[in-house]
Scaffold this motif. Structure first.
Motif, mmCIF file in Angstrom:
data_model
loop_
_atom_site.group_PDB
_atom_site.id
_atom_site.type_symbol
_atom_site.label_atom_id
_atom_site.label_comp_id
_atom_site.label_asym_id
_atom_site.label_seq_id
_atom_site.Cartn_x
_atom_site.Cartn_y
_atom_site.Cartn_z
ATOM 1 N N LEU A 77 0.845 -1.193 0.000
ATOM 2 C CA LEU A 77 0.000 0.000 0.000
ATOM 3 C C LEU A 77 0.886 1.251 0.000
ATOM 4 C CD1 LEU A 77 -2.672 -1.125 2.609
ATOM 5 C CD2 LEU A 77 -2.749 -1.331 0.112
ATOM 6 N N HIS A 78 0.440 2.272 -0.720
ATOM 7 C CA HIS A 78 1.237 3.488 -0.873
ATOM 8 C C HIS A 78 0.491 4.682 -0.302
ATOM 9 C CE1 HIS A 78 4.293 1.799 -3.702
ATOM 10 N NE2 HIS A 78 3.351 0.875 -3.767
ATOM 11 N N SER A 79 1.123 5.367 0.628
ATOM 12 C CA SER A 79 0.485 6.517 1.269
ATOM 13 C C SER A 79 0.221 7.643 0.282
ATOM 14 C CB SER A 79 1.342 7.024 2.425
ATOM 15 O OG SER A 79 2.607 7.452 1.954
ATOM 16 N N SER A 80 1.055 7.789 -0.736
ATOM 17 C CA SER A 80 0.896 8.889 -1.696
ATOM 18 C C SER A 80 -0.343 8.738 -2.569
ATOM 19 C CB SER A 80 2.142 9.011 -2.574
ATOM 20 O OG SER A 80 2.291 7.843 -3.357
ATOM 21 N N ILE A 81 -0.942 7.546 -2.589
ATOM 22 C CA ILE A 81 -2.168 7.318 -3.370
ATOM 23 C C ILE A 81 -3.260 6.754 -2.461
ATOM 24 C CG2 ILE A 81 -1.178 7.181 -5.687
ATOM 25 C CD1 ILE A 81 -1.034 4.135 -5.365
ATOM 26 N N ALA A 82 -3.368 7.373 -1.279
ATOM 27 C CA ALA A 82 -4.423 7.050 -0.308
ATOM 28 C C ALA A 82 -4.416 5.572 0.094
ATOM 29 C CB ALA A 82 -5.794 7.451 -0.848
ATOM 30 N N TYR A 83 -3.232 5.042 0.290
ATOM 31 C CA TYR A 83 -3.048 3.646 0.735
ATOM 32 C C TYR A 83 -3.717 2.643 -0.199
ATOM 33 C CZ TYR A 83 -0.881 5.744 4.729
ATOM 34 O OH TYR A 83 -0.033 6.467 5.514
ATOM 35 N N GLN A 84 -3.564 2.915 -1.486
ATOM 36 C CA GLN A 84 -4.035 1.997 -2.515
ATOM 37 C C GLN A 84 -2.833 1.271 -3.115
ATOM 38 O OE1 GLN A 84 -7.438 1.656 -3.196
ATOM 39 N NE2 GLN A 84 -7.522 2.942 -1.379
ATOM 40 N N LEU A 85 -3.118 0.303 -3.957
ATOM 41 C CA LEU A 85 -2.068 -0.403 -4.671
ATOM 42 C C LEU A 85 -1.804 0.300 -5.999
ATOM 43 C CD1 LEU A 85 -3.336 -4.056 -4.141
ATOM 44 C CD2 LEU A 85 -1.560 -2.861 -2.860
ATOM 45 N N PRO A 86 -0.544 0.472 -6.384
ATOM 46 C CA PRO A 86 -0.254 1.135 -7.655
ATOM 47 C C PRO A 86 -0.935 0.468 -8.848
ATOM 48 C CG PRO A 86 1.732 0.979 -6.374
ATOM 49 C CD PRO A 86 0.681 0.189 -5.644
ATOM 50 N N TYR A 87 -0.979 -0.840 -8.873
ATOM 51 C CA TYR A 87 -1.607 -1.533 -9.995
ATOM 52 C C TYR A 87 -3.078 -1.145 -10.122
ATOM 53 C CZ TYR A 87 -3.486 -5.130 -13.005
ATOM 54 O OH TYR A 87 -4.135 -5.775 -14.019
ATOM 55 N N HIS A 88 -3.810 -1.157 -9.006
ATOM 56 C CA HIS A 88 -5.232 -0.808 -9.047
ATOM 57 C C HIS A 88 -5.434 0.658 -9.435
ATOM 58 C CE1 HIS A 88 -5.970 -4.396 -6.226
ATOM 59 N NE2 HIS A 88 -6.208 -4.752 -7.462
ATOM 60 N N THR A 89 -4.600 1.528 -8.911
ATOM 61 C CA THR A 89 -4.689 2.943 -9.241
ATOM 62 C C THR A 89 -4.446 3.148 -10.733
ATOM 63 O OG1 THR A 89 -3.987 3.545 -7.016
ATOM 64 C CG2 THR A 89 -3.764 5.238 -8.720
ATOM 65 N N HIS A 90 -3.456 2.474 -11.264
ATOM 66 C CA HIS A 90 -3.150 2.585 -12.692
ATOM 67 C C HIS A 90 -4.323 2.079 -13.539
ATOM 68 C CE1 HIS A 90 -1.079 1.314 -16.495
ATOM 69 N NE2 HIS A 90 -0.736 2.577 -16.395
ATOM 70 N N GLN A 91 -4.918 0.978 -13.144
ATOM 71 C CA GLN A 91 -6.070 0.439 -13.874
ATOM 72 C C GLN A 91 -7.231 1.431 -13.867
ATOM 73 O OE1 GLN A 91 -6.018 -2.369 -15.795
ATOM 74 N NE2 GLN A 91 -3.865 -2.242 -15.243
ATOM 75 N N GLN A 92 -7.461 2.091 -12.731
ATOM 76 C CA GLN A 92 -8.533 3.088 -12.644
ATOM 77 C C GLN A 92 -8.262 4.267 -13.576
ATOM 78 O OE1 GLN A 92 -8.531 3.966 -8.474
ATOM 79 N NE2 GLN A 92 -9.782 2.188 -7.940
ATOM 80 N N ILE A 93 -7.019 4.691 -13.640
ATOM 81 C CA ILE A 93 -6.656 5.799 -14.532
ATOM 82 C C ILE A 93 -6.869 5.400 -15.987
ATOM 83 C CG2 ILE A 93 -4.703 7.174 -15.383
ATOM 84 C CD1 ILE A 93 -3.682 7.166 -12.447
ATOM 85 N N LEU A 94 -6.487 4.191 -16.336
ATOM 86 C CA LEU A 94 -6.700 3.716 -17.703
ATOM 87 C C LEU A 94 -8.185 3.699 -18.060
ATOM 88 C CD1 LEU A 94 -4.155 0.768 -18.014
ATOM 89 C CD2 LEU A 94 -3.979 3.062 -19.014
ATOM 90 N N GLN A 95 -9.016 3.244 -17.132
ATOM 91 C CA GLN A 95 -10.469 3.205 -17.374
ATOM 92 C C GLN A 95 -11.032 4.616 -17.547
ATOM 93 O OE1 GLN A 95 -12.061 0.946 -14.133
ATOM 94 N NE2 GLN A 95 -11.373 -1.015 -14.962
ATOM 95 N N LEU A 96 -10.593 5.544 -16.704
ATOM 96 C CA LEU A 96 -11.056 6.930 -16.830
ATOM 97 C C LEU A 96 -10.634 7.537 -18.144
ATOM 98 C CD1 LEU A 96 -10.484 8.324 -13.232
ATOM 99 C CD2 LEU A 96 -12.673 7.881 -14.363
ATOM 100 N N ASN A 97 -9.402 7.276 -18.546
ATOM 101 C CA ASN A 97 -8.906 7.802 -19.815
ATOM 102 C C ASN A 97 -9.695 7.235 -20.980
ATOM 103 O OD1 ASN A 97 -7.023 9.437 -18.623
ATOM 104 N ND2 ASN A 97 -5.330 8.014 -18.908
ATOM 105 N N ALA A 98 -10.035 5.956 -20.909
ATOM 106 C CA ALA A 98 -10.815 5.318 -21.976
ATOM 107 C C ALA A 98 -12.206 5.942 -22.056
ATOM 108 C CB ALA A 98 -10.915 3.815 -21.736
#
Length: 103
Positions: A77-98
Motif C-alpha cells: 500500500l502506498h500513502s501517496s495514493i491514499a493507501y491503494q495499490l499502484p496496480y489498481h490505481t493505474h487500472q482506474q486511470i486507464l479506465q477513466l482515460n478510456a
C-alpha cells in the motif's frame, strides 16, 4: 577512474547496447520522484536486510528485483495514493482515460 572517463565509458556502453539514458530535465527535481522512491524502498526494504554479498549472481539479482517490483505494485500500500495499490490505481486511470477519450 575519473568522472569524465567513467561518464565516457558509461555513454559508450549505453550506445553499444542501443540503450537510452533517462534523466530528469534540468532544474526539475520532481521528474523522477516516483522512480527514486521505488529504488529507495527497494534499498531499504530488501537490500539492507540481506547479508553480504547481497546477491549470489546476476540471475539472483534479477529475480530478487522482479519479485520486489511485483510486491511493490500489487501488494504494498502506498500513502501517496491514499493507501491503494499502484496496480489498481493505474487500472482506474486507464479506465477513466478510456471513458474520456472519444473514439
Amino acid at each position: 577512474m575519473g568522472s569524465i572517463v567513467a561518464t565516457s565509458v558509461y555513454r559508450q556502453l549505453l550506445h553499444d547496447h542501443q540503450a537510452l539514458r533517462s534523466q530528469s530535465r534540468r532544474g526539475d527535481c520532481d521528474d523522477n520522484a516516483q522512480a527514486e522512491s521505488l529504488w529507495s524502498r527497494l534499498k531499504t526494504e530488501v537490500l539492507e536486510l540481506r547479508e553480504r554479498p547481497v546477491f549470489a549472481d546476476l540471475a539472483d539479482a534479477q529475480a530478487s528485483v522482479a519479485i520486489y517490483f511485483d510486491y511493490y505494485n500489487h501488494e504494498r500500500l502506498h500513502s501517496s495514493i491514499a493507501y491503494q495499490l499502484p496496480y489498481h490505481t493505474h487500472q482506474q486511470i486507464l479506465q477513466l482515460n478510456a471513458l474520456n477519450c472519444p473514439a
